[in-house]
Design a protein around this motif. Sequence first.
Motif, PDB file in Angstrom:
ATOM      1  N   THR A 137       0.826  -1.216   0.000  1.00  0.00           N
ATOM      2  CA  THR A 137       0.000   0.000   0.000  1.00  0.00           C
ATOM      3  C   THR A 137       0.856   1.261   0.000  1.00  0.00           C
ATOM      4  O   THR A 137       0.413   2.314  -0.462  1.00  0.00           O
ATOM      5  N   ASP A 138       2.098   1.174   0.504  1.00  0.00           N
ATOM      6  CA  ASP A 138       2.986   2.332   0.482  1.00  0.00           C
ATOM      7  C   ASP A 138       3.345   2.735  -0.946  1.00  0.00           C
ATOM      8  O   ASP A 138       3.655   3.894  -1.206  1.00  0.00           O
ATOM      9  N   LEU A 139       3.316   1.781  -1.866  1.00  0.00           N
ATOM     10  CA  LEU A 139       3.563   2.090  -3.266  1.00  0.00           C
ATOM     11  C   LEU A 139       2.386   2.842  -3.877  1.00  0.00           C
ATOM     12  O   LEU A 139       2.564   3.757  -4.673  1.00  0.00           O
ATOM     13  N   TYR A 140       1.189   2.447  -3.476  1.00  0.00           N
ATOM     14  CA  TYR A 140      -0.011   2.998  -4.099  1.00  0.00           C
ATOM     15  C   TYR A 140      -0.468   4.321  -3.478  1.00  0.00           C
ATOM     16  O   TYR A 140      -1.107   5.134  -4.157  1.00  0.00           O
ATOM     17  N   LYS A 141      -0.170   4.538  -2.224  1.00  0.00           N
ATOM     18  CA  LYS A 141      -0.745   5.708  -1.572  1.00  0.00           C
ATOM     19  C   LYS A 141       0.103   6.969  -1.698  1.00  0.00           C
ATOM     20  O   LYS A 141      -0.375   8.067  -1.403  1.00  0.00           O
ATOM     21  N   LYS A 142       1.374   6.846  -2.143  1.00  0.00           N
ATOM     22  CA  LYS A 142       2.234   8.018  -2.273  1.00  0.00           C
ATOM     23  C   LYS A 142       2.131   8.598  -3.679  1.00  0.00           C
ATOM     24  O   LYS A 142       2.313   7.901  -4.675  1.00  0.00           O
ATOM     25  N   LYS A 143       1.856   9.880  -3.728  1.00  0.00           N
ATOM     26  CA  LYS A 143       1.583  10.538  -5.002  1.00  0.00           C
ATOM     27  C   LYS A 143       2.733  10.418  -5.991  1.00  0.00           C
ATOM     28  O   LYS A 143       2.502  10.301  -7.206  1.00  0.00           O
ATOM     29  N   VAL A 144       3.969  10.426  -5.485  1.00  0.00           N
ATOM     30  CA  VAL A 144       5.114  10.414  -6.391  1.00  0.00           C
ATOM     31  C   VAL A 144       5.143   9.151  -7.243  1.00  0.00           C
ATOM     32  O   VAL A 144       5.688   9.156  -8.358  1.00  0.00           O
ATOM     33  N   TYR A 145       4.523   8.065  -6.767  1.00  0.00           N
ATOM     34  CA  TYR A 145       4.537   6.823  -7.528  1.00  0.00           C
ATOM     35  C   TYR A 145       3.339   6.670  -8.458  1.00  0.00           C
ATOM     36  O   TYR A 145       3.207   5.648  -9.138  1.00  0.00           O
ATOM     37  N   SER A 146       2.471   7.662  -8.504  1.00  0.00           N
ATOM     38  CA  SER A 146       1.230   7.523  -9.272  1.00  0.00           C
ATOM     39  C   SER A 146       1.491   7.300 -10.756  1.00  0.00           C
ATOM     40  O   SER A 146       0.755   6.568 -11.428  1.00  0.00           O
ATOM     41  N   ARG A 147       2.556   7.921 -11.270  1.00  0.00           N
ATOM     42  CA  ARG A 147       2.845   7.788 -12.697  1.00  0.00           C
ATOM     43  C   ARG A 147       3.204   6.348 -13.075  1.00  0.00           C
ATOM     44  O   ARG A 147       2.734   5.816 -14.085  1.00  0.00           O
ATOM     45  N   ILE A 148       4.041   5.694 -12.241  1.00  0.00           N
ATOM     46  CA  ILE A 148       4.404   4.311 -12.575  1.00  0.00           C
ATOM     47  C   ILE A 148       3.251   3.344 -12.296  1.00  0.00           C
ATOM     48  O   ILE A 148       3.159   2.289 -12.930  1.00  0.00           O
ATOM     49  N   ILE A 149       2.360   3.700 -11.376  1.00  0.00           N
ATOM     50  CA  ILE A 149       1.168   2.896 -11.157  1.00  0.00           C
ATOM     51  C   ILE A 149       0.254   3.007 -12.373  1.00  0.00           C
ATOM     52  O   ILE A 149      -0.268   2.004 -12.891  1.00  0.00           O
ATOM     53  N   GLU A 150       0.062   4.223 -12.850  1.00  0.00           N
ATOM     54  CA  GLU A 150      -0.805   4.459 -14.005  1.00  0.00           C
ATOM     55  C   GLU A 150      -0.307   3.700 -15.234  1.00  0.00           C
ATOM     56  O   GLU A 150      -1.099   3.155 -16.015  1.00  0.00           O
ATOM     57  N   HIS A 151       1.013   3.651 -15.399  1.00  0.00           N
ATOM     58  CA  HIS A 151       1.594   2.963 -16.555  1.00  0.00           C
ATOM     59  C   HIS A 151       1.817   1.472 -16.307  1.00  0.00           C
ATOM     60  O   HIS A 151       2.342   0.782 -17.188  1.00  0.00           O
ATOM     61  N   LYS A 152       1.421   0.992 -15.137  1.00  0.00           N
ATOM     62  CA  LYS A 152       1.523  -0.439 -14.800  1.00  0.00           C
ATOM     63  C   LYS A 152       2.930  -0.974 -15.075  1.00  0.00           C
ATOM     64  O   LYS A 152       3.128  -2.006 -15.711  1.00  0.00           O
ATOM     65  N   VAL A 153       3.907  -0.245 -14.544  1.00  0.00           N
ATOM     66  CA  VAL A 153       5.306  -0.593 -14.795  1.00  0.00           C
ATOM     67  C   VAL A 153       5.683  -1.910 -14.147  1.00  0.00           C
ATOM     68  O   VAL A 153       6.298  -2.784 -14.774  1.00  0.00           O
ATOM     69  N   PHE A 154       5.324  -2.095 -12.865  1.00  0.00           N
ATOM     70  CA  PHE A 154       5.831  -3.238 -12.110  1.00  0.00           C
ATOM     71  C   PHE A 154       4.830  -4.382 -12.054  1.00  0.00           C
ATOM     72  O   PHE A 154       3.622  -4.170 -11.879  1.00  0.00           O
ATOM     73  N   LYS A 155       5.366  -5.588 -12.212  1.00  0.00           N
ATOM     74  CA  LYS A 155       4.555  -6.806 -12.165  1.00  0.00           C
ATOM     75  C   LYS A 155       4.655  -7.520 -10.830  1.00  0.00           C
ATOM     76  O   LYS A 155       3.733  -8.237 -10.436  1.00  0.00           O
ATOM     77  N   ARG A 156       5.784  -7.352 -10.148  1.00  0.00           N
ATOM     78  CA  ARG A 156       5.993  -8.028  -8.869  1.00  0.00           C
ATOM     79  C   ARG A 156       6.435  -7.011  -7.822  1.00  0.00           C
ATOM     80  O   ARG A 156       7.197  -6.088  -8.115  1.00  0.00           O
ATOM     81  N   ALA A 157       5.965  -7.227  -6.602  1.00  0.00           N
ATOM     82  CA  ALA A 157       6.455  -6.476  -5.446  1.00  0.00           C
ATOM     83  C   ALA A 157       6.929  -7.484  -4.404  1.00  0.00           C
ATOM     84  O   ALA A 157       6.195  -8.415  -4.055  1.00  0.00           O
ATOM     85  N   ILE A 158       8.158  -7.309  -3.941  1.00  0.00           N
ATOM     86  CA  ILE A 158       8.729  -8.174  -2.905  1.00  0.00           C
ATOM     87  C   ILE A 158       8.785  -7.361  -1.618  1.00  0.00           C
ATOM     88  O   ILE A 158       9.405  -6.296  -1.579  1.00  0.00           O
ATOM     89  N   ILE A 159       8.127  -7.848  -0.573  1.00  0.00           N
ATOM     90  CA  ILE A 159       8.048  -7.117   0.684  1.00  0.00           C
ATOM     91  C   ILE A 159       9.003  -7.754   1.688  1.00  0.00           C
ATOM     92  O   ILE A 159       8.911  -8.960   1.965  1.00  0.00           O
ATOM     93  N   LEU A 160       9.921  -6.952   2.231  1.00  0.00           N
ATOM     94  CA  LEU A 160      10.902  -7.442   3.197  1.00  0.00           C
ATOM     95  C   LEU A 160      10.568  -6.969   4.605  1.00  0.00           C
ATOM     96  O   LEU A 160       9.936  -5.934   4.801  1.00  0.00           O
ATOM     97  N   ASN A 161      11.043  -7.739   5.591  1.00  0.00           N
ATOM     98  CA  ASN A 161      11.006  -7.295   6.985  1.00  0.00           C
ATOM     99  C   ASN A 161      12.213  -7.900   7.695  1.00  0.00           C
ATOM    100  O   ASN A 161      12.983  -8.653   7.096  1.00  0.00           O
ATOM    101  N   ASN A 162      12.390  -7.555   8.959  1.00  0.00           N
ATOM    102  CA  ASN A 162      13.486  -8.139   9.750  1.00  0.00           C
ATOM    103  C   ASN A 162      12.966  -8.652  11.086  1.00  0.00           C
ATOM    104  O   ASN A 162      13.659  -8.578  12.098  1.00  0.00           O
ATOM    105  N   LEU A 163      11.729  -9.181  11.068  1.00  0.00           N
ATOM    106  CA  LEU A 163      11.117  -9.637  12.311  1.00  0.00           C
ATOM    107  C   LEU A 163      11.891 -10.802  12.916  1.00  0.00           C
ATOM    108  O   LEU A 163      12.039 -10.897  14.136  1.00  0.00           O
ATOM    109  N   GLU A 164      12.370 -11.702  12.095  1.00  0.00           N
ATOM    110  CA  GLU A 164      13.169 -12.833  12.584  1.00  0.00           C
ATOM    111  C   GLU A 164      14.636 -12.656  12.240  1.00  0.00           C
ATOM    112  O   GLU A 164      15.507 -12.871  13.064  1.00  0.00           O
ATOM    113  N   LYS A 165      14.900 -12.268  11.008  1.00  0.00           N
ATOM    114  CA  LYS A 165      16.277 -11.969  10.599  1.00  0.00           C
ATOM    115  C   LYS A 165      16.230 -10.994   9.438  1.00  0.00           C
ATOM    116  O   LYS A 165      15.214 -10.876   8.733  1.00  0.00           O
TER     117      LYS A 165
END
Length: 296
Positions: free
Chosen positions: A249-277
Amino acid sequence: MVDEFMKVLSPEIFTRVKSCVNSIQEIRVRCGKKLIGITHNGEKRFDYIVTPYDIDVIVKKISQFSRYAFNDEIKQGFITIKGGHRVGLCGSCVLEKGEIKTLRNISSLNIRRANEIIGSSDKVINEIITNEGINNTIIISPPRCGKTTLLRDIARVLSDKHKMNVCIIDERGEIGACSDGIPQLNVGCRTDVFDRCPKSKGIMLAIRSLSPDVIVCDEIGTEEDMISIIMAVNSGVKIITSIHGFDVTDLYKKKVYSRIIEHKVFKRAIILNNLEKVGDVSSIVDLDNREGDEDV
């Protein structure tokens, strides 16, 4: 062997951290306060009060005793040293026409270790390269979750294993960790690196001069970045990049990324965390399936 991460420390700080240096990912150096190390297991406070001398020694070392020569990096708030390690700086900002001209009276430093983990992309590479080809991919991650390490290994695998021409736009000098223009970390034998080059300009340089199959860059975030990425995709070049965030949702809700969302640039999103490592993959999202999702 003492690596570059340790070489920049003052003698007093070196003495305190050398026994546990292999577990330290960051060293927080704040004048007049206790020295702090950040490890995989959390914070470690040392019984040592940082002095102005410590700060002065480190700043001189990371700027190779010529602060003027490194002023472009200093005014951005960090210097990347040999090995890809990054030293963040904090002090008094000197302004000129509303822009930061330099930093003076540096009072605190954050020394971050560059991590090269060969094979860190094994768990995601089959989502990036499929029978249909390369999926334009964006890595979404909070700080210190390993996105730069992952980008580096993705570049290595695409270059070495899949025999693709890869170009890295390494604006902060952390992916390839170039010294005299030569990458010090393993980014692959078919990989070219534009070191310390603004992403938007480097993407266009790569398209014009290197005919890459894939462009890799870290932390996109300006309107110019988005325009260049769209031009690259329209030229047939694939894009692997990252942003700061906690979920898709951070990709979609920030205005600066609206152009690449509109053009459907990305097909995959990989979400990282460090909860365990560091570098844990919390999810992989097929962005095509989010089309029409009212929550985004």
